[in-house]
Design a protein around this motif. Structure first.
Motif, PDB file in Angstrom:
ATOM      1  N   SER A 164      -5.869  -3.967  13.296  1.00 24.06           N
ATOM      2  CA  SER A 164      -7.327  -4.075  13.256  1.00 24.06           C
ATOM      3  C   SER A 164      -7.791  -5.508  13.037  1.00 24.06           C
ATOM      4  O   SER A 164      -8.898  -5.732  12.578  1.00 24.06           O
ATOM      5  N   ASP A 165      -6.923  -6.472  13.322  1.00 24.67           N
ATOM      6  CA  ASP A 165      -7.326  -7.877  13.282  1.00 24.67           C
ATOM      7  C   ASP A 165      -7.073  -8.476  14.656  1.00 24.67           C
ATOM      8  O   ASP A 165      -5.948  -8.400  15.148  1.00 24.67           O
ATOM      9  N   LEU A 166      -8.093  -9.076  15.256  1.00 23.23           N
ATOM     10  CA  LEU A 166      -7.899  -9.680  16.575  1.00 23.23           C
ATOM     11  C   LEU A 166      -6.784 -10.730  16.484  1.00 23.23           C
ATOM     12  O   LEU A 166      -6.900 -11.702  15.749  1.00 23.23           O
ATOM     13  N   CYS A 167      -5.679 -10.480  17.195  1.00 19.13           N
ATOM     14  CA  CYS A 167      -4.497 -11.319  16.987  1.00 19.13           C
ATOM     15  C   CYS A 167      -3.970 -11.921  18.274  1.00 19.13           C
ATOM     16  O   CYS A 167      -2.891 -12.505  18.299  1.00 19.13           O
ATOM     17  N   GLY A 168      -4.713 -11.794  19.358  1.00 15.64           N
ATOM     18  CA  GLY A 168      -4.260 -12.383  20.608  1.00 15.64           C
ATOM     19  C   GLY A 168      -4.559 -11.475  21.780  1.00 15.64           C
ATOM     20  O   GLY A 168      -5.209 -10.442  21.644  1.00 15.64           O
ATOM     21  N   ILE A 169      -4.019 -11.874  22.935  1.00 16.04           N
ATOM     22  CA  ILE A 169      -4.413 -11.270  24.207  1.00 16.04           C
ATOM     23  C   ILE A 169      -4.140  -9.769  24.267  1.00 16.04           C
ATOM     24  O   ILE A 169      -4.909  -9.022  24.857  1.00 16.04           O
ATOM     25  N   GLN A 170      -3.050  -9.294  23.654  1.00 13.84           N
ATOM     26  CA  GLN A 170      -2.723  -7.863  23.708  1.00 13.84           C
ATOM     27  C   GLN A 170      -3.003  -7.149  22.385  1.00 13.84           C
ATOM     28  O   GLN A 170      -2.398  -6.116  22.085  1.00 13.84           O
ATOM     29  N   HIS A 171      -3.924  -7.675  21.599  1.00 15.97           N
ATOM     30  CA  HIS A 171      -4.295  -7.040  20.325  1.00 15.97           C
ATOM     31  C   HIS A 171      -4.616  -5.551  20.503  1.00 15.97           C
ATOM     32  O   HIS A 171      -4.188  -4.710  19.723  1.00 15.97           O
ATOM     33  N   ALA A 172      -5.348  -5.245  21.572  1.00 13.61           N
ATOM     34  CA  ALA A 172      -5.773  -3.860  21.797  1.00 13.61           C
ATOM     35  C   ALA A 172      -4.587  -2.941  22.061  1.00 13.61           C
ATOM     36  O   ALA A 172      -4.688  -1.723  21.888  1.00 13.61           O
ATOM     37  N   LYS A 173      -3.466  -3.514  22.492  1.00 13.80           N
ATOM     38  CA  LYS A 173      -2.283  -2.700  22.785  1.00 13.80           C
ATOM     39  C   LYS A 173      -1.355  -2.596  21.578  1.00 13.80           C
ATOM     40  O   LYS A 173      -0.282  -2.017  21.669  1.00 13.80           O
ATOM     41  N   MET A 174      -1.787  -3.171  20.466  1.00 17.08           N
ATOM     42  CA  MET A 174      -0.900  -3.193  19.300  1.00 17.08           C
ATOM     43  C   MET A 174      -1.092  -1.916  18.491  1.00 17.08           C
ATOM     44  O   MET A 174      -1.660  -1.889  17.414  1.00 17.08           O
ATOM     45  N   ILE A 175      -0.592  -0.843  19.081  1.00 15.86           N
ATOM     46  CA  ILE A 175      -0.763   0.474  18.467  1.00 15.86           C
ATOM     47  C   ILE A 175       0.592   1.017  18.015  1.00 15.86           C
ATOM     48  O   ILE A 175       1.636   0.529  18.442  1.00 15.86           O
ATOM     49  N   ALA A 176       0.561   1.993  17.136  1.00 18.40           N
ATOM     50  CA  ALA A 176       1.803   2.593  16.635  1.00 18.40           C
ATOM     51  C   ALA A 176       1.521   4.023  16.208  1.00 18.40           C
ATOM     52  O   ALA A 176       0.370   4.477  16.228  1.00 18.40           O
ATOM     53  N   THR A 177       2.594   4.730  15.852  1.00 16.24           N
ATOM     54  CA  THR A 177       2.475   6.106  15.391  1.00 16.24           C
ATOM     55  C   THR A 177       3.241   6.248  14.082  1.00 16.24           C
ATOM     56  O   THR A 177       4.312   5.674  13.946  1.00 16.24           O
ATOM     57  N   VAL A 178       2.665   6.983  13.145  1.00 18.06           N
ATOM     58  CA  VAL A 178       3.406   7.341  11.934  1.00 18.06           C
ATOM     59  C   VAL A 178       3.750   8.825  12.040  1.00 18.06           C
ATOM     60  O   VAL A 178       2.859   9.670  12.080  1.00 18.06           O
ATOM     61  N   ASP A 179       5.050   9.097  12.138  1.00 12.04           N
ATOM     62  CA  ASP A 179       5.536  10.471  12.251  1.00 12.04           C
ATOM     63  C   ASP A 179       5.999  10.927  10.876  1.00 12.04           C
ATOM     64  O   ASP A 179       7.035  10.485  10.396  1.00 12.04           O
ATOM     65  N   THR A 187       0.870  -1.167   0.000  1.00  9.32           N
ATOM     66  CA  THR A 187       0.000   0.000   0.000  1.00  9.32           C
ATOM     67  C   THR A 187       0.911   1.221   0.000  1.00  9.32           C
ATOM     68  O   THR A 187       2.135   1.094  -0.068  1.00  9.32           O
ATOM     69  N   TRP A 188       0.338   2.380   0.060  1.00 13.83           N
ATOM     70  CA  TRP A 188       1.155   3.590  -0.026  1.00 13.83           C
ATOM     71  C   TRP A 188       0.406   4.751   0.601  1.00 13.83           C
ATOM     72  O   TRP A 188      -0.800   4.688   0.832  1.00 13.83           O
ATOM     73  N   PHE A 189       1.131   5.831   0.904  1.00 17.70           N
ATOM     74  CA  PHE A 189       0.483   7.086   1.295  1.00 17.70           C
ATOM     75  C   PHE A 189       1.355   8.251   0.889  1.00 17.70           C
ATOM     76  O   PHE A 189       2.533   8.076   0.533  1.00 17.70           O
ATOM     77  N   LYS A 190       0.765   9.407   0.902  1.00 15.89           N
ATOM     78  CA  LYS A 190       1.493  10.650   0.624  1.00 15.89           C
ATOM     79  C   LYS A 190       0.867  11.659   1.565  1.00 15.89           C
ATOM     80  O   LYS A 190      -0.311  11.976   1.423  1.00 15.89           O
ATOM     81  N   ALA A 191       1.621  12.105   2.558  1.00 14.17           N
ATOM     82  CA  ALA A 191       0.984  12.867   3.637  1.00 14.17           C
ATOM     83  C   ALA A 191       1.781  14.107   3.989  1.00 14.17           C
ATOM     84  O   ALA A 191       3.006  14.135   3.845  1.00 14.17           O
ATOM     85  N   PRO A 192       1.095  15.148   4.465  1.00 18.76           N
ATOM     86  CA  PRO A 192       1.795  16.317   4.984  1.00 18.76           C
ATOM     87  C   PRO A 192       2.388  16.009   6.360  1.00 18.76           C
ATOM     88  O   PRO A 192       2.018  15.018   6.991  1.00 18.76           O
ATOM     89  N   VAL A 193       3.291  16.900   6.810  1.00 18.01           N
ATOM     90  CA  VAL A 193       3.905  16.747   8.128  1.00 18.01           C
ATOM     91  C   VAL A 193       2.815  16.564   9.181  1.00 18.01           C
ATOM     92  O   VAL A 193       1.799  17.267   9.167  1.00 18.01           O
ATOM     93  N   GLY A 194       3.003  15.590  10.060  1.00 16.53           N
ATOM     94  CA  GLY A 194       2.002  15.366  11.095  1.00 16.53           C
ATOM     95  C   GLY A 194       2.238  14.038  11.793  1.00 16.53           C
ATOM     96  O   GLY A 194       3.107  13.262  11.403  1.00 16.53           O
ATOM     97  N   THR A 195       1.447  13.815  12.826  1.00 16.61           N
ATOM     98  CA  THR A 195       1.530  12.561  13.569  1.00 16.61           C
ATOM     99  C   THR A 195       0.218  11.815  13.383  1.00 16.61           C
ATOM    100  O   THR A 195      -0.856  12.377  13.600  1.00 16.61           O
ATOM    101  N   TYR A 196       0.323  10.574  12.936  1.00 17.75           N
ATOM    102  CA  TYR A 196      -0.875   9.809  12.605  1.00 17.75           C
ATOM    103  C   TYR A 196      -0.918   8.523  13.430  1.00 17.75           C
ATOM    104  O   TYR A 196       0.061   7.790  13.495  1.00 17.75           O
ATOM    105  N   ALA A 197      -2.066   8.275  14.028  1.00 22.72           N
ATOM    106  CA  ALA A 197      -2.209   7.080  14.871  1.00 22.72           C
ATOM    107  C   ALA A 197      -2.447   5.856  13.999  1.00 22.72           C
ATOM    108  O   ALA A 197      -3.189   5.904  13.025  1.00 22.72           O
ATOM    109  N   ALA A 198      -1.780   4.758  14.364  1.00 23.49           N
ATOM    110  CA  ALA A 198      -1.947   3.503  13.647  1.00 23.49           C
ATOM    111  C   ALA A 198      -2.312   2.426  14.649  1.00 23.49           C
ATOM    112  O   ALA A 198      -1.978   2.535  15.827  1.00 23.49           O
TER     113      ALA A 198
END
Ligand code: CUA
Length: 280
Positions: free
Chosen positions: A162-177, A148-159
């Motif tokens: 989104s697939d239930l993958c185990g006990i800590q799925h809900a904690k599987m978060i990241a940031t795109v800077d 996939t791809w993106f083209k984005a202006p300067v910013g912080t984006y939450a990632a």
């Protein structure tokens, strides 16, 4: 679609109201039957052909527009970056073209096409990479690479995953800077020059280990502060590569430098926990 749906709604509801008013009972006897009608070829052709034409119009529009979403706009090689996104239980790992690595935070250049190769190691489960502000979900499937791809202006984006993958799925978060190109270059060259830096080690500890472990107390997994494996490079490598008990092999595709980085960082923790008894 809204226009088509609006027109159909107005026709159907308008006719319904008109019929209710026109054929209301009034003073007619309650048991009086209406006129019996059977079939109307013209009407039936109209309500068959018209919806077909509407669906053909909507379908054609989608097939014409879809490639513009799926494929990145053409860009020069100098204006194009490919970042590998790896889904693991329970963190996101990013690999950059020069070999640099980051965990939990992706750094990407602003205003240009950034291609993402999304995958998961063969031993993993399926995850789904989702940065709502930068586009749709795309699965991270073991042993397969999705693009996939993106083209984005300067910013912080939450990632997030989104697939239930185990006990800590809900904690599987990241940031795109998304940062200016120069800042991106600076970050990845520093990371590549020091592949086992304490900065990476800290990201690994906080983004990988701390998802399930605390130092002083048991959490999803047992407390780490008193575990001698924490600073035992060989033991740590074994557990990262192979997992143990309920713990998945979280680092089975890590380089030696990536593991070194973690050990460099956990050694500083040991000092801290040693100095203050066993604080977490
Ligand atoms: Cu990975 Cu949910």
């Amino acid at each position: 679609m809204l226009v088509f749906a609006g027109i159909v709604f107005a026709i159907v509801e308008g006719t319904l109201i008109a019929m209710i008013v026109k054929y209301r009972r009034g003073k007619r006897a309650r048991n009086l039957d209406g006129a019996q009608v059977h079939g109307s070829t013209r009407l039936e052709i109209i309500w068959t052909v018209l919806p077909v034409l509407i669906l053909v119009a909507i379908g054609s529009f989608i097939f014409v527009e879809l490639p513009k979403i799926a494929n990145p706009p053409s860009a020069s090689a100098a204006d194009e970056t490919t970042i590998t996104v790896e889904g693991h239980q329970f963190y996101w790992l990013f690999r950059y073209p020069n070999g640099a690595v980051s965990v939990g935070t992706m750094i990407a250049p602003a205003g240009e096409v950034v291609n993402e190769d999304v995958l998961a190691p063969k031993t993993e489960v399926i995850h789904s990479w989702w940065v709502p502000e930068l586009g749709g979900k795309i699965d991270a499937i073991p042993g397969r690479t999705n693009h996939t791809w993106f083209k984005a202006p300067v910013g912080t984006y939450a990632a997030r995953c989104s697939d239930l993958c185990g006990i800590q799925h809900a904690k599987m978060i990241a940031t795109v800077d998304v940062v200016p190109r120069a800042q991106y270059e600076q970050f990845i060259s520093k990371r590549a020059a020091q592949p086992s830096s304490i900065a990476l080690g800290q990201q690994e500890f906080q983004g990988v280990c701390a998802v399930c472990h605390r130092l002083a107390t048991d959490y999803v997994g047992p407390a780490l502060g008193t575990n001698p494996l924490l600073t035992d490079e060989k033991g740590l490598r074994g557990i990262l590569m192979n997992g143990v008990g309920n713990m998945p092999a979280v680092g089975d595709d890590w380089s030696t430098a990536q593991i070194d980085a973690l050990v460099t960082y956990t050694k500083t923790l040991k000092k801290k926990t040693g100095a203050s008894g066993n604080a977490g």
